[in-house]
Design an enzyme around this catalytic site. Structure first.
Site, mmCIF file in Angstrom:
data_model
loop_
_atom_site.group_PDB
_atom_site.id
_atom_site.type_symbol
_atom_site.label_atom_id
_atom_site.label_comp_id
_atom_site.label_asym_id
_atom_site.label_seq_id
_atom_site.Cartn_x
_atom_site.Cartn_y
_atom_site.Cartn_z
ATOM 1 N N ASP A 183 -17.390 84.827 104.308
ATOM 2 C CA ASP A 183 -16.677 83.586 104.017
ATOM 3 C C ASP A 183 -17.120 82.488 104.985
ATOM 4 O OD1 ASP A 183 -14.865 81.717 103.176
ATOM 5 O OD2 ASP A 183 -13.136 83.059 103.258
ATOM 6 N N HIS A 206 -15.743 79.242 104.955
ATOM 7 C CA HIS A 206 -14.789 78.134 104.969
ATOM 8 C C HIS A 206 -14.339 77.821 106.395
ATOM 9 C CE1 HIS A 206 -14.523 79.468 100.758
ATOM 10 N NE2 HIS A 206 -14.389 78.175 100.534
#
Lengths: 141, 450
Positions: free
Chosen positions: A14, A16
């Protein structure tokens, strides 16, 4: 008194980074010493960092929906590493689609997490919870 | 006019040179096979005779770097293998030491016994970031004080408990030197203070303890461990001094009988800013030592690692080496062994580019050093400089087509330290940095395509 160390990061593949920066800022402002591992962090990195820094909590975020796969075995790994005392928090968009959050929470608690937060949770709640949980452990005065 | 007589003692050959720092020239240079491992002064005398055969000059100072009596042997202790232990090892290597044992987490009795029998010169104890874990260094101190043998201990762990650890060690008659934490916060490497403390210890007590101070009749001072002298000279050559520009990023390889050393000097850790960096930040000036790669004592292991070499002829050669490490070199086979050493040692030295397939597309992150932009490679030490295939051996440090993720140099100019100058000139790196750079620039031999 020395500041309490907490390790934070975004688990798995991930990338983000926004939520990660908010957590870093908010917990630092609240008086914690934040060790921010950034994005794409593996379970091993979380553990290694927590051991070296004697962290009292690991705060994981995950937004891309694969959090369950990424976190499998994390609670057990913590026990193996002798870090049973370290608080394990997670927050974000933990599973794909719109599942009932109570189910998601139950799942992650069963995986060894102490607290689980839904998307859009208030960061101040997390800070309050951490202070209270540490107090319960006799760490945070 | 200051004339310096410089020696590098302790390895297979004793090397020497005479430098005039005003004219910036090498007045004489010689080397000789080290016949006796016990009396180093004999080797020095023989090299001196050779150098002074054709010249008569007054020598102002004689300086020596030494890897005699097994070099500077250190033990590194850390907490997590990839973090403080790695930081401790990097500190030892950059100080020119040989890490004979490494331990992570808490020491047990078996490990304690190993330390007891290790005959180490210095032990480096680290563990925990500043304000982080203290239990591991406390436990390990409690274990170390049970030892019967004594050696200096450098404490480079969590600063929070450094005073109690020093007091405890001193109460048990250990010499304890405090220095800055090698990893003060997560992923940050701080080796400079530690490196200086190791060097001071080497000068003040290790040289004496190894019985090398008896050399004082023939020389003025043993200044540095040999690998540190090489390190300092290469650092100068790469970075330059105030008055003399350096040659930029470089990689240098020194193959010995038992080990292969790799040095890299870079200006930047991460070249492509789009890549994230993971793990311990490696030093811009790095030395690594591969204890299992070498042309004599380690040759059987190197042969085992590279199955492409396997043949009946090679089997026989390896057996002969096992029985007689001083065996005369078979150039062709040694070339292949040396190429394998360079290939593996440089691969281990540099970092990797890891690919991660994310829902947002492909993402990259870097671990270790990115040496792809390094354009210069220097070969050091007998096995490379006497080999007619030196260029092809050194070229093994370049990226291979099937290993794009290994951050090795893409293309290089190759140079040889054919007169053994680097280790000797490193001795002048503090006093005459400009001279060292200019002489090396002139004297390193460029290898052209054959």
């Amino acid at each position: 008194m020395e500041k309490i160390n907490v390790v934070i990061g975004v688990i798995g593949a991930d990338v983000h980074a926004v939520g990660n920066r908010i957590i870093d800022y908010a917990f630092s402002q609240a008086g914690f010493n934040v060790i921010n591992l950034g994005v794409m962090v593996s379970q091993k990195e979380f553990l290694d960092a927590a051991i070296e820094t004697n962290a009292k909590a690991i705060i994981i975020s995950s937004l891309y929906g694969h959090g369950e796969l990424d976190c499998r075995g994390m609670g057990d790994m913590l026990k193996e590493a002798g870090l049973d005392d370290v608080l394990l928090y997670i927050g974000g968009n933990l599973v794909v689609g719109k599942s009932d959050f109570t189910e998601v929470e139950k799942l992650f608690i069963s995986m060894g997490f102490d607290r689980v937060y839904p998307p859009g949770a208030d960061i101040n709640q997390g800070i309050e919870d951490l202070k209270n949980d540490l107090k319960d452990k006799g760490i945070y005065a | 006019m200051p004339n310096f007589c410089l020696f590098d003692v302790g390895s297979t050959y004793t090397k020497g040179c005479i430098v005039n720092t005003d004219q910036e020239i090498i007045l004489a240079q010689a080397s000789d096979f080290t016949t006796s491992s016990t009396d180093i002064s004999i080797g020095i005398e023989k090299v001196k005779q050779k150098m002074f055969k054709d010249i008569t000059i007054h020598i102002d100072k004689t300086l020596v770097c030494s890897s005699a009596k097994g070099g500077l042997k250190m033990i590194a202790i850390g907490l997590v293998p990839d973090l403080t232990l790695k930081a401790a090892q990097l500190a030892c290597y950059s100080a020119g030491a040989k890490v004979i044992k490494s331990y992570s987490f808490e020491l047990n009795q078996k490990e304690l016994d190993e330390i007891e029998n290790s005959n180490c010169d210095i032990l480096l104890l680290s563990g925990g970031t500043d304000g982080g874990n203290t239990s591991s260094v406390r436990h390990n101190t409690n274990q170390l004080i049970k030892l019967k043998s004594r050696f200096p201990i450098i404490y480079a762990g969590n600063k929070s408990c450094q005073d109690e650890i020093r007091i405890q060690l001193e109460q048990h008659n250990f010499e304890c030197i405090l220095c800055d934490n090698v990893m003060p916060s997560y992923g940050i490497l701080e080796v400079d203070d530690c490196k200086n403390k190791i060097r001071e210890l080497f000068l003040n007590s290790i040289v004496k303890a190894k019985g090398l101070s008896q050399l004082n009749d023939v020389i003025d001072e043993i200044v540095l461990p040999t690998p540190l002298s090489v390190f300092e000279a290469l650092k100068l050559l790469s970075k330059g001094s105030k008055n003399e520009p350096g040659i930029g990023d470089l990689i240098a390889i020194d193959i010995g009988g038992a080990t292969t050393d790799v040095y890299s000097m870079n200006t930047k850790l991460v070249i492509n800013e789009e890549f994230g960096y993971k793990g311990l930040q490696e030093p811009l000036e790095k030395r690594s030592v591969e204890g299992d790669l070498g042309l004599r004592f380690s040759a059987p292991h190197v042969y085992e690692l590279n199955v492409d070499l396997h043949s009946t002829e090679f089997d026989m050669y390896i057996n002969e080496i096992k029985n007689n490490p001083h065996l005369k070199s078979n150039i062709e086979l040694d070339t292949q062994l040396a190429s394998t050493c360079v290939d593996l040692a440089t691969q281990r030295h540099v970092g990797r580019l890891e690919t991660s397939y994310t829902p947002m597309g492909i993402s990259y992150y870097q671990t270790g050093k990115d040496c792809r932009n390094v354009k210069q490679c220097i070969g050091i030490g007998g096995p490379i400089i006497y080999n007619p295939n030196a260029r092809s051996i050194l070229s093994q440090c370049l990226t291979k087509p099937n290993q794009k993720d290994v951050l090795l140099p893409i293309e290089c100019e190759f140079y040889l330290d054919q007169d053994y100058l680097i280790s000797c000139l490193g001795l002048l790196s503090k006093q005459y940095p400009d001279v060292v750079i200019r002489i090396l620039k002139k004297k390193l031999e460029k290898l052209n395509h054959v």
